[in-house]
Scaffold this motif. Structure first.
Motif, PDB file in Angstrom:
ATOM      1  N   LEU A  27       0.872  -1.171   0.000  1.00 56.07           N
ATOM      2  CA  LEU A  27       0.000   0.000   0.000  1.00 56.07           C
ATOM      3  C   LEU A  27       0.906   1.216   0.000  1.00 56.07           C
ATOM      4  N   ALA A  28       0.589   2.194  -0.833  1.00 60.00           N
ATOM      5  CA  ALA A  28       1.418   3.395  -0.925  1.00 60.00           C
ATOM      6  C   ALA A  28       0.533   4.634  -0.883  1.00 60.00           C
TER       7      ALA A  28
ATOM      8  N   LEU B 110      -4.330   6.793  -2.304  1.00 60.49           N
ATOM      9  CA  LEU B 110      -3.958   5.433  -1.920  1.00 60.49           C
ATOM     10  C   LEU B 110      -3.761   4.583  -3.172  1.00 60.49           C
ATOM     11  N   HIS B 111      -2.584   3.972  -3.276  1.00 59.72           N
ATOM     12  CA  HIS B 111      -2.266   3.074  -4.381  1.00 59.72           C
ATOM     13  C   HIS B 111      -2.042   1.666  -3.840  1.00 59.72           C
TER      14      HIS B 111
ATOM     15  N   ARG C  11     -16.167  -0.763   6.077  1.00 58.12           N
ATOM     16  CA  ARG C  11     -16.620  -0.028   4.888  1.00 58.12           C
ATOM     17  C   ARG C  11     -15.770  -0.463   3.703  1.00 58.12           C
ATOM     18  N   GLY C  12     -16.380  -1.177   2.766  1.00 60.85           N
ATOM     19  CA  GLY C  12     -15.649  -1.632   1.593  1.00 60.85           C
ATOM     20  C   GLY C  12     -15.289  -0.477   0.678  1.00 60.85           C
ATOM     21  N   LEU C  13     -14.056  -0.469   0.198  1.00 58.40           N
ATOM     22  CA  LEU C  13     -13.606   0.571  -0.723  1.00 58.40           C
ATOM     23  C   LEU C  13     -13.596   0.086  -2.168  1.00 58.40           C
ATOM     24  N   GLN C  14     -12.989  -1.094  -2.388  1.00 56.44           N
ATOM     25  CA  GLN C  14     -12.862  -1.550  -3.769  1.00 56.44           C
ATOM     26  C   GLN C  14     -12.473  -3.024  -3.793  1.00 56.44           C
TER      27      GLN C  14
ATOM     28  N   LEU D  17      -6.554   3.931  -6.075  1.00 54.00           N
ATOM     29  CA  LEU D  17      -7.925   3.860  -5.593  1.00 54.00           C
ATOM     30  C   LEU D  17      -8.565   5.246  -5.608  1.00 54.00           C
ATOM     31  N   LEU D  18      -9.875   5.270  -5.526  1.00 56.07           N
ATOM     32  CA  LEU D  18     -10.587   6.540  -5.549  1.00 56.07           C
ATOM     33  C   LEU D  18     -10.434   7.304  -4.238  1.00 56.07           C
TER      34      LEU D  18
END
Length: 331
Positions: free
Chosen positions: A89-90, A101-102, A124-127, A139-140
């Motif tokens: 995670l970056a 967030l990448h 809470r799901g992000l993706q 990510l968004l």
């Protein structure tokens, strides 16, 4: 000066990272041992990270990549796994306020991923996505640096896939990440695959790259083998304000106990409520200890200054208690 900046004391040798801004021209910094202290902005200076030099690739590294690249191409063509580790995670700066967030897959596996946030036990799901080998995605979700302390815990779940015959199945990954200020600064480097500066966190490692058991007997044995899990411990969540006056702790009176014994009772009550507050996930707790001779306050402050789960502490409610209460902020 911004949250996340590395700073050093003007009149001392300590260095740390800015975690938040306080009132009265003060900031909170996290020093290298993880302890957080409030200081005046006039007493610290920002340390230049010299990013240009840090992120400049070395000649040796370039030569090594040129040597490895042909080997990797030949090996991956045969279906071999050269890189088992490399899921990151970056956090990459978008401006002076926000980071994006990448998710980076620098392995030779194809990954099926879900990324979510956890706040106080709420999910809470992000993706959800599929990430090919040696790729990354943005990510968004974006996070504000000024709200660093309120960032959620990130939950990443990954399933590893590789086409072809003869590939060993790999254990899925479940990883939680809650960055701390000092760690966040130290992890600033070039983001793999993306090749941009960012704050990088490795999620997998060689220890977690174990293969799944292949035989039914092995699977059954793994499922039925005893574990070292401890029984669930129920913790009593204390109130946000704990009164340590002896008349509150011993309603029937102190009896014939000596002053030293009474202080021990107060300290045990303090220690129990502090640990329960930490175990319950409380953000802060206030202890009313009174003024008296100052011995109880001194011992409480001594313990707080050494506790690994205490961010900082300060005199609280001065208008009512003077120096008779201490407010504790927990990690």
């Amino acid at each position: 000066m911004n949250i996340g900046d590395k700073v050093r004391m003007v009149r001392a040798t300590e260095q740390g990272v800015v975690t938040r801004f306080l009132s009265g021209g003060r900031v909170e910094i996290e020093i290298e041992d993880g302890f957080r202290i409030p200081v005046l902005q006039s007493e610290i200076v920002v340390v230049s990270p010299m990013e240009a030099e840090r992120f400049k690739p070395s000649t040796a590294a370039a030569e090594l990549r040129e040597t490895i690249a042909p080997q990797r191409s030949a090996a991956t063509a045969k279906g071999q796994i050269l890189a088992n580790v490399g899921l990151y995670l970056a956090f990459v700066s978008q401006n002076d306020r926000d980071v994006a967030l990448h998710v980076v897959n620098n392995t030779d596996w194809e990954l099926l991923l879900t990324i979510a946030e956890e706040r106080e036990g709420r999910y809470r799901g992000l993706q959800s996505l599929t990430l090919k080998a040696k790729t990354q995605t943005k990510l968004l979700e974006q996070y504000q640096m000024e709200r660093f302390e309120q960032w959620p815990t990130l939950l990443v779940q990954a399933v590893y896939f590789r086409g072809g015959v003869g590939q060993p199945a790999r254990m899925p990954l479940v990883k939680r990440l809650k960055p701390r200020a000092q760690q966040f600064y130290k992890n600033k480097q070039n983001v793999p695959v993306l090749n941009q500066p960012g704050h990088v966190f490795l999620l997998d490692d060689e220890a977690g790259a174990a293969s799944l058991p292949s035989q039914p007997e092995q699977i059954k044995e793994a499922m039925l083998s005893p574990t070292d899990e401890q029984p669930l411990v129920v913790v009593d969540r204390p109130t946000s304000v704990v009164d340590l006056h002896i008349e509150k702790l011993l309603p029937a009176g102190p009896g014939s106990q000596s002053p030293g014994q009474l202080v021990d009772i107060q300290l045990r009550a303090f220690e129990k409520n502090l640990e329960n507050a930490i175990a319950s996930g409380m953000g802060e707790i206030t202890f009313i200890h009174g003024v008296g001779s100052g011995k109880l306050r001194q011992e409480i402050h001594r313990q707080l200054s050494r506790h690994p789960n205490v961010r900082f502490f300060e005199d609280a409610q001065k208008q009512k208690f003077g120096y008779g209460a201490t407010k504790v902020t927990l990690k």
